[in-house]
Design an enzyme around this catalytic site. Structure first.
Site, PDB file in Angstrom:
ATOM      1  N   LYS A  92      -7.677 -53.785 -24.449  1.00 63.45           N
ATOM      2  CA  LYS A  92      -7.691 -55.183 -23.987  1.00 63.45           C
ATOM      3  C   LYS A  92      -6.653 -55.980 -24.793  1.00 63.45           C
ATOM      4  CE  LYS A  92     -12.286 -54.370 -22.288  1.00 63.45           C
ATOM      5  NZ  LYS A  92     -13.609 -54.872 -21.908  1.00 63.45           N
ATOM      6  N   GLU A 123     -12.160 -57.975 -15.774  1.00 62.49           N
ATOM      7  CA  GLU A 123     -11.612 -59.138 -16.476  1.00 62.49           C
ATOM      8  C   GLU A 123     -10.380 -59.677 -15.758  1.00 62.49           C
ATOM      9  OE1 GLU A 123     -11.438 -57.316 -20.365  1.00 62.49           O
ATOM     10  OE2 GLU A 123     -13.627 -57.185 -20.322  1.00 62.49           O
ATOM     11  N   GLU A 136     -17.596 -49.651 -13.721  1.00 64.99           N
ATOM     12  CA  GLU A 136     -17.969 -50.491 -14.862  1.00 64.99           C
ATOM     13  C   GLU A 136     -18.882 -51.614 -14.408  1.00 64.99           C
ATOM     14  OE1 GLU A 136     -14.713 -50.031 -18.162  1.00 64.99           O
ATOM     15  OE2 GLU A 136     -14.481 -51.895 -17.061  1.00 64.99           O
ATOM     16  N   GLY A 148     -19.126 -54.903 -22.968  1.00 63.80           N
ATOM     17  CA  GLY A 148     -19.142 -55.657 -24.218  1.00 63.80           C
ATOM     18  C   GLY A 148     -20.499 -56.233 -24.585  1.00 63.80           C
ATOM     19  N   SER A 150     -20.016 -50.507 -22.540  1.00 67.36           N
ATOM     20  CA  SER A 150     -20.796 -50.197 -23.750  1.00 67.36           C
ATOM     21  C   SER A 150     -20.992 -48.704 -23.977  1.00 67.36           C
ATOM     22  CB  SER A 150     -22.148 -50.933 -23.721  1.00 67.36           C
ATOM     23  OG  SER A 150     -21.938 -52.333 -23.737  1.00 67.36           O
TER      24      SER A 150
HETATM   25  O1  G3H Z   1     -12.420 -51.156 -19.916  1.00 65.78           O
HETATM   26  C1  G3H Z   1     -13.369 -51.059 -20.702  1.00 65.78           C
HETATM   27  C2  G3H Z   1     -14.613 -51.731 -20.456  1.00 65.78           C
HETATM   28  O2  G3H Z   1     -14.461 -53.026 -20.010  1.00 65.78           O
HETATM   29  C3  G3H Z   1     -15.727 -51.471 -21.395  1.00 65.78           C
HETATM   30  O3  G3H Z   1     -15.718 -52.306 -22.504  1.00 65.78           O
HETATM   31  O4  G3H Z   1     -16.752 -50.573 -23.986  1.00 65.78           O
HETATM   32  O5  G3H Z   1     -16.347 -52.897 -24.802  1.00 65.78           O
HETATM   33  O6  G3H Z   1     -18.134 -52.437 -23.088  1.00 65.78           O
HETATM   34  P1  G3H Z   1     -16.798 -52.048 -23.676  1.00 65.78           P
END
Ligand code: G3H
Length: 249
Positions: free
Chosen positions: A12, A99, A167, A173, A212
């Site tokens: 990210k 996102e 996802e 997150g 997560s």
């Molecule tokens: O692209 C990855 C995801 O949005 C997962 O994010 O592992 O921080 O929940 P996370």
């Protein structure tokens, strides 16, 4: 069909050129430990794609972008094309992350065009889908995801490799994940839709789970039927955690 698993880290908007220590540590872990079963991909911010591609090469870390424009070049200030990512050494690109869909209002049609551009540039698109918590609570998770799949995957997938990432938005997150049964059910549903549309080819596309995914739950989630790897956010920022997840397949 046997599908080789793939673990992708999505950094990210995190990571600076001067602090690529975690990448160095990951490369060390990957080369000193037992060779991983999974294909390992790191998707850093665009500024670091070339660095990840270069520094990752000797340890088998492949680079990916986090988004691309649907066009190859032109007057689109601030955007970056799939061609440019490929030129920088990327082999993958995430498209349609929730996102991006939320922050930039990306529609399924736009995501589809981006995935098509990625394929055109020789990249494998990682096409993200997933429901909100309200949609899951109201029992419409599958229909929401199926609609996203239908409209976000380009027809070009008939002849090219694409990767789907499921996802659930409420799991991103938050430290919360669906139950193993819920993940199994959704991944089986996605597989069925892929086969319905692409026939035998649909059996070969990887379906990643994201949201997560952590060292403590990776082993059981990655063992679920039709979970062909993971898309990891937060836990991909620490080499040790990411390596533990990679080693869990
Ligand atoms: O692209 C990855 C995801 O949005 C997962 O994010 O592992 O921080 O929940 P996370």
């Amino acid at each position: 069909t046997t599908i080789s698993p793939l673990i992708a880290g999505n950094w990210k908007m995190n990571g600076l050129f001067h602090s690529l220590d975690e990448l160095t540590e990951l490369a060390q872990l990957l080369t000193t430990g037992e060779a991983p079963r999974a294909v390992v991909v790191v998707c850093p911010p665009a500024t670091l794609v070339a660095a990840v591609a270069n520094q990752g090469a000797s340890s088998g870390i492949l680079a990916g972008g986090q988004d691309c424009h649907a066009q190859g070049s032109g007057a689109h200030t601030g955007d970056i094309s799939a061609t440019m990512l490929a030129d920088a050494g990327a082999q993958f690109v995430i498209v349609g992350h929730s996102e991006r869909r939320a922050d930039h209002g990306e529609t399924d049609a736009q995501v589809c065009a981006k995935a098509e551009a990625a394929i055109g540039a020789g990249l494998k698109p990682i096409i993200c889908v997933g429901e909100t918590e309200a949609q899951r609570d109201s029992g419409s998770a599958e229909s929401v995801v199926n609609e996203q799949l239908a409209a976000s995957i380009p027809n070009a997938a008939e002849h090219h490799d694409v990767i789907i990432a499921y996802e659930p938005i409420w799991a991103i997150g938050t430290g919360r994940t669906p139950t193993n049964e819920e993940i199994a059910q959704m991944h089986a549903n996605i597989r069925a839709r892929l086969v319905e549309r692409f026939g035998e080819r649909g059996e070969s596309f990887r379906i990643l789970y994201g949201g997560s995914l952590k060292p403590h739950n990776a082993r059981e989630i990655l063992a679920i039927d039709h979970v062909n790897g993971g898309l990891v956010g937060g836990a991909s920022l620490l080499a040790k955690d990411f390596y533990t997840i990679i080693s869990a397949v």
